[in-house]
Design a protein around this motif. Sequence first.
Motif, mmCIF file in Angstrom:
data_model
loop_
_atom_site.group_PDB
_atom_site.id
_atom_site.type_symbol
_atom_site.label_atom_id
_atom_site.label_comp_id
_atom_site.label_asym_id
_atom_site.label_seq_id
_atom_site.Cartn_x
_atom_site.Cartn_y
_atom_site.Cartn_z
ATOM 1 N N LEU A 175 0.819 -1.214 0.000
ATOM 2 C CA LEU A 175 0.000 0.000 0.000
ATOM 3 C C LEU A 175 0.853 1.264 0.000
ATOM 4 O O LEU A 175 0.574 2.212 -0.731
ATOM 5 C CB LEU A 175 -0.933 0.000 1.216
ATOM 6 C CG LEU A 175 -1.850 1.225 1.347
ATOM 7 C CD1 LEU A 175 -2.757 1.343 0.126
ATOM 8 C CD2 LEU A 175 -2.675 1.146 2.628
ATOM 9 N N LYS A 176 1.922 1.260 0.809
ATOM 10 C CA LYS A 176 2.779 2.453 0.880
ATOM 11 C C LYS A 176 3.396 2.757 -0.483
ATOM 12 O O LYS A 176 3.423 3.905 -0.929
ATOM 13 C CB LYS A 176 3.862 2.246 1.924
ATOM 14 C CG LYS A 176 4.812 3.434 2.058
ATOM 15 C CD LYS A 176 5.858 3.156 3.121
ATOM 16 C CE LYS A 176 6.847 4.323 3.230
ATOM 17 N NZ LYS A 176 7.886 4.059 4.261
ATOM 18 N N MET A 177 3.892 1.715 -1.182
ATOM 19 C CA MET A 177 4.499 1.914 -2.492
ATOM 20 C C MET A 177 3.469 2.362 -3.506
ATOM 21 O O MET A 177 3.742 3.219 -4.356
ATOM 22 C CB MET A 177 5.176 0.624 -2.949
ATOM 23 C CG MET A 177 6.232 0.095 -1.986
ATOM 24 S SD MET A 177 7.518 1.317 -1.631
ATOM 25 C CE MET A 177 8.187 1.589 -3.268
ATOM 26 N N ASP A 178 2.277 1.781 -3.420
ATOM 27 C CA ASP A 178 1.220 2.166 -4.357
ATOM 28 C C ASP A 178 0.838 3.630 -4.183
ATOM 29 O O ASP A 178 0.615 4.360 -5.165
ATOM 30 C CB ASP A 178 -0.003 1.282 -4.162
ATOM 31 C CG ASP A 178 0.268 -0.156 -4.594
ATOM 32 O OD1 ASP A 178 1.291 -0.388 -5.267
ATOM 33 O OD2 ASP A 178 -0.539 -1.049 -4.236
ATOM 34 N N VAL A 179 0.753 4.062 -2.935
ATOM 35 C CA VAL A 179 0.393 5.454 -2.671
ATOM 36 C C VAL A 179 1.497 6.390 -3.156
ATOM 37 O O VAL A 179 1.238 7.433 -3.765
ATOM 38 C CB VAL A 179 0.118 5.656 -1.169
ATOM 39 C CG1 VAL A 179 -0.064 7.139 -0.856
ATOM 40 C CG2 VAL A 179 -1.112 4.873 -0.742
ATOM 41 N N ASP A 186 3.712 5.793 -5.558
ATOM 42 C CA ASP A 186 3.720 5.808 -7.029
ATOM 43 C C ASP A 186 2.574 6.642 -7.561
ATOM 44 O O ASP A 186 2.722 7.353 -8.567
ATOM 45 C CB ASP A 186 3.609 4.366 -7.556
ATOM 46 C CG ASP A 186 4.869 3.566 -7.253
ATOM 47 O OD1 ASP A 186 5.910 4.183 -6.960
ATOM 48 O OD2 ASP A 186 4.790 2.318 -7.297
ATOM 49 N N ASN A 187 1.446 6.567 -6.908
ATOM 50 C CA ASN A 187 0.285 7.341 -7.364
ATOM 51 C C ASN A 187 0.521 8.836 -7.172
ATOM 52 O O ASN A 187 0.167 9.652 -8.028
ATOM 53 C CB ASN A 187 -0.950 6.901 -6.595
ATOM 54 C CG ASN A 187 -2.213 7.581 -7.116
ATOM 55 O OD1 ASN A 187 -2.597 7.406 -8.262
ATOM 56 N ND2 ASN A 187 -2.858 8.353 -6.249
ATOM 57 N N ASP A 188 1.169 9.223 -6.045
ATOM 58 C CA ASP A 188 1.465 10.637 -5.828
ATOM 59 C C ASP A 188 2.517 11.137 -6.787
ATOM 60 O O ASP A 188 2.507 12.331 -7.180
ATOM 61 C CB ASP A 188 1.959 10.840 -4.391
ATOM 62 C CG ASP A 188 0.850 10.559 -3.358
ATOM 63 O OD1 ASP A 188 -0.325 10.584 -3.769
ATOM 64 O OD2 ASP A 188 1.178 10.324 -2.181
ATOM 65 N N ALA A 189 3.452 10.251 -7.191
ATOM 66 C CA ALA A 189 4.521 10.690 -8.095
ATOM 67 C C ALA A 189 3.990 11.017 -9.486
ATOM 68 O O ALA A 189 4.629 11.744 -10.252
ATOM 69 C CB ALA A 189 5.594 9.610 -8.186
ATOM 70 N N GLN A 190 2.827 10.454 -9.831
ATOM 71 C CA GLN A 190 2.274 10.694 -11.158
ATOM 72 C C GLN A 190 1.608 12.078 -11.241
ATOM 73 O O GLN A 190 1.298 12.535 -12.333
ATOM 74 C CB GLN A 190 1.248 9.614 -11.513
ATOM 75 C CG GLN A 190 1.882 8.235 -11.626
ATOM 76 C CD GLN A 190 0.839 7.168 -11.930
ATOM 77 O OE1 GLN A 190 -0.326 7.469 -12.144
ATOM 78 N NE2 GLN A 190 1.272 5.914 -11.950
ATOM 79 N N TYR A 191 1.389 12.686 -10.103
ATOM 80 C CA TYR A 191 0.694 13.974 -10.120
ATOM 81 C C TYR A 191 1.567 15.075 -9.567
ATOM 82 O O TYR A 191 2.340 14.928 -8.699
ATOM 83 C CB TYR A 191 -0.604 13.881 -9.300
ATOM 84 C CG TYR A 191 -1.595 12.905 -9.890
ATOM 85 C CD1 TYR A 191 -2.443 13.286 -10.920
ATOM 86 C CD2 TYR A 191 -1.652 11.590 -9.420
ATOM 87 C CE1 TYR A 191 -3.363 12.393 -11.456
ATOM 88 C CE2 TYR A 191 -2.550 10.691 -9.961
ATOM 89 C CZ TYR A 191 -3.403 11.102 -10.971
ATOM 90 O OH TYR A 191 -4.306 10.198 -11.493
#
Length: 218
Positions: free
Chosen positions: A207-211, A213-218
């Motif tokens: 979950l931490k990595m997914d969050v 990665d998701n923040d890095a896209q924005y």
Amino acid sequence: MSYPGKNALGWDKFRVRDDPYKPVYEAWEIVSVRPTTELRSFKRILGVNLSSEYRVLDDGYTGVRAAPSYSQAELENMVAANQQAYETATPELLSIAKRSSYAQDLANRVFDLPGPLPSKVGQLLDHRLVATNKCPYAGREWKIAALPAMEDWMTDEAPRAKGWSLFKRSGVSQEYPVHKWLIVLRGQETKTSQGFEAFDMHSNPWLKMDVMDNDAQY
């Protein structure tokens, strides 16, 4: 807000007080009542039964229930006595070379219990495992330590085995339809930690990595 004292909480009634690594014992009774077998008809010639027809009723049951009247010292001594009795018993001539250990013999007897009792004993162990592993800093396990038969729980003495006879009045009788055992469980704390990682059927260890990665896209 005031809290009751330690004595009011009943801490003296808990089996684990000072040493969490000391084994804890519990006694449970398991009973098996076989379905009633009724003789419906039979054929006999010169006093010898040639054929018999039976009907099995739907009145058998199995049960598991706690037996809290045993102290920790009693159960610990019972386990030691059962193990010593097995190890000092004279084995049969043909089984000397392949005699099992006490633990292996105990496992065989547990899985040889009649009907659904092995499954119910497994459910009992699973329930005790879940109930005692709610602390995030300790891991505990439960194992079966002894399984003595309770042969004299209905009368003062156990019944004597009947000899085989060719002549019987009403066909084959039902041999020992009721069985009862005392199963002794041993609980132990096997590991400790600063805190185990929590997870369930729906948790995501990434979950931490997914969050991130998701923040890095924005």
